[in-house]
Design an enzyme around this catalytic site. Structure first.
Site, mmCIF file in Angstrom:
data_model
loop_
_atom_site.group_PDB
_atom_site.id
_atom_site.type_symbol
_atom_site.label_atom_id
_atom_site.label_comp_id
_atom_site.label_asym_id
_atom_site.label_seq_id
_atom_site.Cartn_x
_atom_site.Cartn_y
_atom_site.Cartn_z
ATOM 1 N N SER A 173 48.998 56.385 74.085
ATOM 2 C CA SER A 173 47.494 56.688 74.504
ATOM 3 C C SER A 173 47.353 56.972 76.073
ATOM 4 O O SER A 173 46.819 57.708 76.418
ATOM 5 C CB SER A 173 46.523 55.546 74.181
ATOM 6 N N THR A 174 48.464 56.360 76.808
ATOM 7 C CA THR A 174 48.233 56.886 78.273
ATOM 8 C C THR A 174 48.733 58.037 78.645
ATOM 9 O O THR A 174 48.263 58.870 79.419
ATOM 10 C CB THR A 174 48.923 55.685 79.172
ATOM 11 N N ASP A 181 56.016 59.217 80.729
ATOM 12 C CA ASP A 181 55.941 58.497 79.468
ATOM 13 C C ASP A 181 55.265 57.227 79.724
ATOM 14 O O ASP A 181 55.264 56.463 80.946
ATOM 15 C CB ASP A 181 57.195 58.250 78.817
ATOM 16 N N ALA A 201 54.485 53.078 78.717
ATOM 17 C CA ALA A 201 55.453 51.670 78.605
ATOM 18 C C ALA A 201 54.299 50.505 77.888
ATOM 19 O O ALA A 201 53.333 50.624 77.983
ATOM 20 C CB ALA A 201 55.911 51.362 79.744
ATOM 21 N N ASP A 202 55.224 49.555 77.442
ATOM 22 C CA ASP A 202 54.551 48.444 76.730
ATOM 23 C C ASP A 202 54.732 47.339 77.736
ATOM 24 O O ASP A 202 53.570 46.473 77.822
ATOM 25 C CB ASP A 202 55.178 48.060 75.327
ATOM 26 N N GLU A 260 62.323 59.208 73.209
ATOM 27 C CA GLU A 260 61.782 58.895 74.801
ATOM 28 C C GLU A 260 62.973 58.776 75.757
ATOM 29 O O GLU A 260 62.996 59.034 76.859
ATOM 30 C CB GLU A 260 60.786 57.873 74.783
HETATM 31 C C1 5RP Z 1 55.881 54.852 72.464
HETATM 32 C C2 5RP Z 1 55.891 54.175 73.477
HETATM 33 C C3 5RP Z 1 54.746 54.191 74.363
HETATM 34 O O1 5RP Z 1 54.722 55.009 75.466
HETATM 35 C C4 5RP Z 1 54.147 52.766 74.753
HETATM 36 O O2 5RP Z 1 53.993 52.119 73.234
HETATM 37 C C5 5RP Z 1 52.667 52.634 75.334
HETATM 38 O O3 5RP Z 1 51.850 53.189 74.635
HETATM 39 P P1 5RP Z 1 50.233 53.388 75.251
HETATM 40 O O4 5RP Z 1 50.280 54.217 76.313
HETATM 41 O O5 5RP Z 1 49.344 53.840 74.059
HETATM 42 O O6 5RP Z 1 49.781 51.668 75.609
HETATM 43 O O7 5RP Z 1 56.767 53.692 74.180
HETATM 44 O O8 5RP Z 1 57.427 54.565 71.744
#
Ligand code: 5RP
Length: 230
Positions: A36-37, A90, A92-93, A112
């Site tokens: 989503s980011t 990209d 990240a969590d 990724e």
């Molecule tokens: C997908 C990922 C995402 O970049 C990660 O989960 C972050 O997502 P979001 O921006 O929606 O919080 O690693 O595999």
């Protein structure tokens, strides 16, 4: 597995995504991540292509990113045609103080990681809630379906608590874009991300895990609307 970062607002994500998209320059070959980011970064790169005539080619990391890029009007290429990327963006969590990162919340971390390692500069975009002194988020691991029970056994031997990711309580497992299952593994506080990364890579049946050690900069969307670069 506990749900984390549930309170992040989309304006923080948008601020981070837009700031990262402003790094894209004319003529660049870029990598576009998933989530989503990053979706905000993709939308902003698309806006710049349409409104400013930005000349760019992008490699995507998932069907989600591909659909968003096509919708936004970002021209696509492949790693086979352009194996070296100028920049990759990209999400990240979780991000720790040394810029070690856990990814894979969207089950796309294998592509990724390939894209991140193909890029001269790897930028991570997150909201403030993802920043942590140390890594303690579960590690998403893409595993060959045939090897799932063997993989779980190996993760337990490494001190982890594995759980196959399910699409929902009543549905079957989440299947990645590569046709594999995702096993989320709790390791508690990860003292040495490089060591765990290496150990996970040697487990039989593992396609790729979500520990990334090659982040150059992190763009953090803050609650006050600013973007902090670390
Ligand atoms: C997908 C990922 C995402 O970049 C990660 O989960 C972050 O997502 P979001 O921006 O929606 O919080 O690693 O595999």
């Amino acid at each position: 597995m506990k749900e984390r970062n549930a309170n992040a607002s989309s304006s923080e994500k948008e601020a981070a995504g837009n700031a990262a998209a402003s790094l894209v320059e004319d003529g660049m070959i870029i990598g576009l991540g998933t989530g989503s980011t990053t979706a905000f970064a993709i939308a902003e790169v698309g806006r710049r292509v349409r409104e400013e005539g930005l000349n760019v080619l992008a490699v995507v990391t998932s069907y989600q990113a591909e659909m968003l890029a096509i919708e936004a009007g970002v021209p696509l290429t492949s790693l086979a045609e352009h194996p070296v990327l100028d920049l990759a963006i990209d999400g990240a969590d979780q991000v720790d103080a040394k810029l070690n990162v856990i990814k894979g919340g969207g089950a796309a971390h294998t592509h990724e990681k390939v894209v991140a390692h193909s890029a001269k500069r790897f930028i991570v975009v997150v909201d403030e809630s993802k920043i942590s002194e140390e890594l303690d988020h579960f590690v998403p691991i893409e595993v060959l379906p045939y090897a799932r029970e063997l993989a779980k056994k190996q993760f337990i031997e490494l001190g982890g608590k594995p759980q196959i990711r399910l699409a929902s309580r009543k549905d079957g497992p989440v299947i990645s874009d590569n046709g594999n299952v995702i096993i989320d593994v709790e390791f508690g506080v990860i003292e040495d991300a490089a060591e765990l990364s290496q150990k996970l890579s040697t487990c039989v049946g593992v396609v790729e895990h979500g520990i990334f050690l090659n982040t150059d900069e992190v763009y953090v969307g803050m609650k006050d609307g600013s973007v902090k670069i670390i």
